[in-house]
Design a protein around this motif. Structure first.
Motif, PDB file in Angstrom:
ATOM      1  N   GLU A  38     -66.171  22.544 -11.652  1.00 26.63           N
ATOM      2  CA  GLU A  38     -66.848  22.029 -11.413  1.00 26.63           C
ATOM      3  C   GLU A  38     -67.607  22.833 -12.929  1.00 26.63           C
ATOM      4  O   GLU A  38     -68.749  22.210 -13.443  1.00 26.63           O
ATOM      5  CB  GLU A  38     -67.444  23.760 -10.908  1.00 26.63           C
ATOM      6  CG  GLU A  38     -67.144  25.280 -11.581  1.00 26.63           C
ATOM      7  CD  GLU A  38     -66.159  25.258 -10.649  1.00 26.63           C
ATOM      8  OE1 GLU A  38     -65.270  24.163  -9.817  1.00 26.63           O
ATOM      9  OE2 GLU A  38     -65.564  26.567  -9.879  1.00 26.63           O
ATOM     10  N   THR A  86     -69.160  28.751  -5.526  1.00 24.07           N
ATOM     11  CA  THR A  86     -68.151  27.567  -5.105  1.00 24.07           C
ATOM     12  C   THR A  86     -66.951  27.422  -5.727  1.00 24.07           C
ATOM     13  O   THR A  86     -67.399  26.760  -7.139  1.00 24.07           O
ATOM     14  CB  THR A  86     -68.308  26.616  -4.091  1.00 24.07           C
ATOM     15  OG1 THR A  86     -68.899  26.235  -3.456  1.00 24.07           O
ATOM     16  CG2 THR A  86     -66.875  25.584  -3.750  1.00 24.07           C
ATOM     17  N   ASP A  87     -66.071  28.074  -5.870  1.00 26.35           N
ATOM     18  CA  ASP A  87     -64.873  28.305  -7.059  1.00 26.35           C
ATOM     19  C   ASP A  87     -64.108  27.577  -6.760  1.00 26.35           C
ATOM     20  O   ASP A  87     -63.434  27.294  -5.664  1.00 26.35           O
ATOM     21  CB  ASP A  87     -64.683  29.494  -6.745  1.00 26.35           C
ATOM     22  CG  ASP A  87     -63.776  29.997  -8.167  1.00 26.35           C
ATOM     23  OD1 ASP A  87     -64.346  29.430  -9.435  1.00 26.35           O
ATOM     24  OD2 ASP A  87     -61.951  30.360  -8.584  1.00 26.35           O
ATOM     25  N   LYS A  88     -64.121  26.386  -7.987  1.00 28.96           N
ATOM     26  CA  LYS A  88     -62.585  25.787  -7.824  1.00 28.96           C
ATOM     27  C   LYS A  88     -62.832  24.427  -6.616  1.00 28.96           C
ATOM     28  O   LYS A  88     -61.100  23.927  -6.309  1.00 28.96           O
ATOM     29  CB  LYS A  88     -61.445  25.994  -7.817  1.00 28.96           C
ATOM     30  CG  LYS A  88     -61.227  26.906  -9.318  1.00 28.96           C
ATOM     31  CD  LYS A  88     -60.073  27.887  -9.066  1.00 28.96           C
ATOM     32  CE  LYS A  88     -59.897  28.889 -10.187  1.00 28.96           C
ATOM     33  NZ  LYS A  88     -58.731  30.090 -10.335  1.00 28.96           N
ATOM     34  N   LYS A  89     -63.658  24.234  -6.340  1.00 27.82           N
ATOM     35  CA  LYS A  89     -64.201  22.879  -5.037  1.00 27.82           C
ATOM     36  C   LYS A  89     -65.109  22.324  -5.719  1.00 27.82           C
ATOM     37  O   LYS A  89     -66.263  22.829  -5.531  1.00 27.82           O
ATOM     38  CB  LYS A  89     -63.976  22.817  -3.416  1.00 27.82           C
ATOM     39  CG  LYS A  89     -62.826  23.803  -2.861  1.00 27.82           C
ATOM     40  CD  LYS A  89     -62.517  24.867  -3.097  1.00 27.82           C
ATOM     41  CE  LYS A  89     -63.090  26.002  -2.888  1.00 27.82           C
ATOM     42  NZ  LYS A  89     -62.485  27.404  -2.517  1.00 27.82           N
ATOM     43  N   PRO A  90     -65.667  20.461  -5.723  1.00 35.94           N
ATOM     44  CA  PRO A  90     -66.537  20.205  -6.085  1.00 35.94           C
ATOM     45  C   PRO A  90     -67.174  20.333  -4.748  1.00 35.94           C
ATOM     46  O   PRO A  90     -67.218  20.556  -3.601  1.00 35.94           O
ATOM     47  CB  PRO A  90     -66.297  18.777  -5.572  1.00 35.94           C
ATOM     48  CG  PRO A  90     -64.272  18.629  -6.053  1.00 35.94           C
ATOM     49  CD  PRO A  90     -64.084  19.871  -4.695  1.00 35.94           C
ATOM     50  N   ASN A 116     -73.194  24.131  -6.847  1.00 35.80           N
ATOM     51  CA  ASN A 116     -73.197  24.953  -7.801  1.00 35.80           C
ATOM     52  C   ASN A 116     -74.289  23.676  -9.281  1.00 35.80           C
ATOM     53  O   ASN A 116     -74.334  23.693 -10.513  1.00 35.80           O
ATOM     54  CB  ASN A 116     -71.150  24.179  -8.418  1.00 35.80           C
ATOM     55  CG  ASN A 116     -71.215  25.368  -8.004  1.00 35.80           C
ATOM     56  OD1 ASN A 116     -71.353  27.018  -7.486  1.00 35.80           O
ATOM     57  ND2 ASN A 116     -69.366  24.879  -7.985  1.00 35.80           N
ATOM     58  N   ALA A 117     -73.277  22.032  -8.294  1.00 32.86           N
ATOM     59  CA  ALA A 117     -74.894  21.185  -9.109  1.00 32.86           C
ATOM     60  C   ALA A 117     -76.217  21.673  -9.511  1.00 32.86           C
ATOM     61  O   ALA A 117     -76.934  21.998 -10.235  1.00 32.86           O
ATOM     62  CB  ALA A 117     -75.071  19.902  -8.774  1.00 32.86           C
ATOM     63  N   ASN A 133     -69.904  19.079 -14.370  1.00 32.02           N
ATOM     64  CA  ASN A 133     -70.308  18.937 -13.156  1.00 32.02           C
ATOM     65  C   ASN A 133     -71.742  18.709 -14.046  1.00 32.02           C
ATOM     66  O   ASN A 133     -72.174  19.600 -14.119  1.00 32.02           O
ATOM     67  CB  ASN A 133     -71.029  20.096 -11.985  1.00 32.02           C
ATOM     68  CG  ASN A 133     -71.313  19.539 -11.224  1.00 32.02           C
ATOM     69  OD1 ASN A 133     -72.207  18.848 -11.307  1.00 32.02           O
ATOM     70  ND2 ASN A 133     -71.403  20.460  -9.813  1.00 32.02           N
ATOM     71  N   GLN A 191     -61.101  24.802 -13.271  1.00 32.32           N
ATOM     72  CA  GLN A 191     -62.633  25.994 -13.362  1.00 32.32           C
ATOM     73  C   GLN A 191     -62.961  24.469 -13.587  1.00 32.32           C
ATOM     74  O   GLN A 191     -64.583  24.419 -13.991  1.00 32.32           O
ATOM     75  CB  GLN A 191     -62.942  26.746 -13.381  1.00 32.32           C
ATOM     76  CG  GLN A 191     -62.836  28.009 -12.618  1.00 32.32           C
ATOM     77  CD  GLN A 191     -63.432  29.249 -13.000  1.00 32.32           C
ATOM     78  OE1 GLN A 191     -63.177  29.505 -13.914  1.00 32.32           O
ATOM     79  NE2 GLN A 191     -63.567  30.095 -11.832  1.00 32.32           N
ATOM     80  N   ARG A 232     -73.768  27.753 -12.416  1.00 37.65           N
ATOM     81  CA  ARG A 232     -73.041  28.735 -11.509  1.00 37.65           C
ATOM     82  C   ARG A 232     -71.786  29.167 -13.377  1.00 37.65           C
ATOM     83  O   ARG A 232     -71.863  28.005 -13.747  1.00 37.65           O
ATOM     84  CB  ARG A 232     -71.268  28.474 -10.203  1.00 37.65           C
ATOM     85  CG  ARG A 232     -70.795  29.481 -10.388  1.00 37.65           C
ATOM     86  CD  ARG A 232     -70.329  29.223  -9.049  1.00 37.65           C
ATOM     87  NE  ARG A 232     -68.426  30.631  -8.716  1.00 37.65           N
ATOM     88  CZ  ARG A 232     -67.112  30.502  -8.657  1.00 37.65           C
ATOM     89  NH1 ARG A 232     -67.046  29.962  -9.617  1.00 37.65           N
ATOM     90  NH2 ARG A 232     -67.258  31.615  -8.299  1.00 37.65           N
ATOM     91  N   SER A 280     -72.647  23.969 -14.133  1.00 36.74           N
ATOM     92  CA  SER A 280     -71.654  25.250 -14.126  1.00 36.74           C
ATOM     93  C   SER A 280     -70.038  25.384 -15.105  1.00 36.74           C
ATOM     94  O   SER A 280     -69.158  24.754 -14.494  1.00 36.74           O
ATOM     95  CB  SER A 280     -71.084  25.305 -12.811  1.00 36.74           C
ATOM     96  OG  SER A 280     -71.159  23.321 -12.095  1.00 36.74           O
TER      97      SER A 280
END
Ligand SMILES: CC(C)(COP(=O)([O-])OP(=O)([O-])OC[C@H]1O[C@@H](n2cnc3c(N)ncnc32)[C@H](O)[C@@H]1OP(=O)([O-])[O-])[C@@H](O)C(=O)NCCC(=O)NCCSC(=O)C[C@@](C)(O)CC(=O)[O-]
Ligand SMILES: NC(=O)C1=CN([C@@H]2O[C@H](COP(=O)(O)OP(=O)(O)OC[C@H]3O[C@@H](n4cnc5c(N)ncnc54)[C@H](OP(=O)(O)O)[C@@H]3O)[C@@H](O)[C@H]2O)C=CC1
Length: 407
Positions: free
Chosen positions: A313, A230-234, A238-239, A316, A310, A243, A336
């Motif tokens: 993420e 997932t790009d540029k959203k919490p 990714n956690a 994160n 970014q 990423r 990420s």
């Protein structure tokens, strides 16, 4: 009036008359004149004085692939933290890290934390995973058809790899992970993008692979990015999965160093970390179990030409602190962190200079080692920020520090 001023005035006039569009001025003048024309127009329209925004120190043409409708440059104060002692997988020598921010007390804080890690003999850092992802969403008839597509993808990864890698000489497709939601099939493509952050590279490669999926299966591509990237959203994915770079740094700081640098004890810091960064974050439903990783990641991204969105993420992170035989053990793990030393904003002049300060501009030898090194240095700086802020909270110094340095 100089020739450039006259040309800019004429261009601005033509835009005002509806003869030219604001975003096509570079087709009629060099990039600096085009930016000057836009400033003129904007100054007349809004009454704002753009003389500082227009006083930038690089050729506007080098920013061509970084911005459209350019009017000038935003100047953010740049500072330095270090020296940073890192025992890294990719970093082998002492580093300095440029940080750009508008938050007073931030560099002092990170610098203090980094100085404590230095006095402790240095921090250890390792990149544990490196994978940039792009996850298109396809439409299928029903779950039976979704199952067929998933089976085909599992059996034909080599075919997809060949298509994806035909678009890049550096990128390698590592995996394709399917996810099904009813009549939606998501394929999460994961790439080793070496020294590039890799979002353009992964997107272009995935487009090519999607054409194969569409040709060979009943799946119809709906969107090349289906948000499972997932790009540029919490996002928890990714956690958990990582990423970009998943990077971890830790240090064991002797009690006397904790006491002299942070004016508190290992016990107080470990307790503050547990109650704040772990319990407080859990109660808040936070994805970030840290104090200020975003501060360090954002300031490093700004200074070093990374994609600033970014930070979502990149920050994160989970911070841990324990007392070990009277010393303070502390770690930070950034799940990420998407960084690159080639491509994107890294070629802009001030950002390239900052990469030179870290010693990681351009492609590494072997490919990927420069971006790994950058990730490790940022992780150690983030650890410094965590130590300093948790130390300040433990010693009740947060408010006074910001009264003194941040206003
Ligand atoms: C401000 C300090 C560092 C003072 O801390 P201090 O212990 O009084 O500083 P010191 O004068 O004793 O110096 C100790 C070391 O700090 C560094 N240092 C000290 N001053 C400077 C300076 N001017 N420029 C560069 N480096 C500096 C430097 O390394 C120095 O060692 P030296 O080189 O002298 O041997 C400390 O009180 C501190 O770190 N406070 C915490 C402030 C902080 O972390 N702010 C970050 C932003 S807070 C935020 O945005 C997020 C938040 C809080 O909302 C998140 C959350 O909810 O937790
Ligand atoms: N397209 C999208 O959806 C999105 C794009 N972005 C933007 O994407 C940009 C970053 O994309 P990114 O792909 O990193 O950069 P670029 O698009 O600038 O591409 C970098 C290229 O550098 C080449 N290269 C040369 N040396 C190396 C090396 N040592 N390691 C890796 N590559 C090398 C590669 O070429 P080759 O492939 O031929 O080997 C690579 O594709 C940023 O500007 C960012 O803002 C951000 C989010 C989404």
């Amino acid at each position: 009036m100089t020739d450039t001023d006259a040309d800019a005035a004429e261009l601005a006039e033509r835009v005002r008359d509806g003869d030219l569009r604001l975003h096509e001025l570079e087709a009629h003048a060099d990039a600096d004149t085009a930016a000057a024309a836009r400033r003129r127009l904007l100054e007349t329209e809004t009454g704002a004085d753009l003389s500082t925004s227009g006083a930038y120190a690089f050729d506007a043409a080098v920013a061509d692939s970084a911005i459209e409708n350019m009017v000038g440059a935003t100047q953010v104060p740049l500072g330095i933290v270090g020296p940073i002692e890192v025992d890294g997988g990719a970093v082998t020598d002492t580093k300095w890290l440029p940080l750009a921010t508008t938050e007073g007390a931030l560099l002092a804080s990170v610098n203090r934390g980094v100085s404590a890690t230095r006095k402790a003999g240095g921090a250890t850092a390792r990149v544990l995973k490196s994978k940039m992802t792009r996850a298109p969403v396809f439409k299928v008839r029903d779950v039976a058809e979704a199952g067929e597509v998933v089976s085909w993808v599992r059996e034909n990864e080599a075919h997809l790899r060949e298509a994806a890698e035909s678009t890049t000489s550096h990128g390698e497709l590592l995996e394709v992970t399917p996810y099904v939601v009813g009549d939606n099939v998501f394929l999460r493509f994961g790439y080793d993008t070496k020294d590039a952050m890799g979002m353009n590279m992964a997107t272009i490669a995935t487009q090519e692979a999607c054409e194969v999926v569409e040709a060979e299966t009943p799946a119809d591509l709906v969107a090349l990015s289906g948000n499972l990237c997932t790009d540029k959203k919490p996002a928890a994915i990714n956690a958990v999965e990582g990423r970009g770079r998943t990077v971890s740094a830790d240090v064991e700081i002797p009690r006397e160093v904790v006491e002299s640098v942070f004016k508190t004890t290992p016990e107080a810091m470990a307790e503050a970390n547990t109650r704040k960064n772990l319990v407080g974050s859990a109660k808040a439903g936070s994805l970030g179990f840290n104090a200020q990783a975003a501060n360090v990641v954002a300031a490093a991204f700004l200074a070093l030409g990374q994609d600033i969105a970014q930070v979502v993420e990149g920050s994160n992170a989970i911070t841990t602190m324990d007392v070990r035989d009277g010393s303070l053990y502390a770690s930070v793990t950034l799940a990420s962190l998407e960084v690159g030393t080639v491509g994107g904003g890294t070629k802009l002049p001030t950002q390239a200079e900052a990469l030179d300060v870290v010693g990681v501009r351009g492609g590494g030898d072997p490919a990927g080692s420069n971006a790994d090194a950058l990730a490790e240095v940022i992780a150690v700086a983030a650890l410094g920020g965590e130590l300093s802020l948790v130390g300040a909270l433990s010693a009740s110094h947060l408010a006074s520090a910001h009264e003194e340095l941040g206003r």
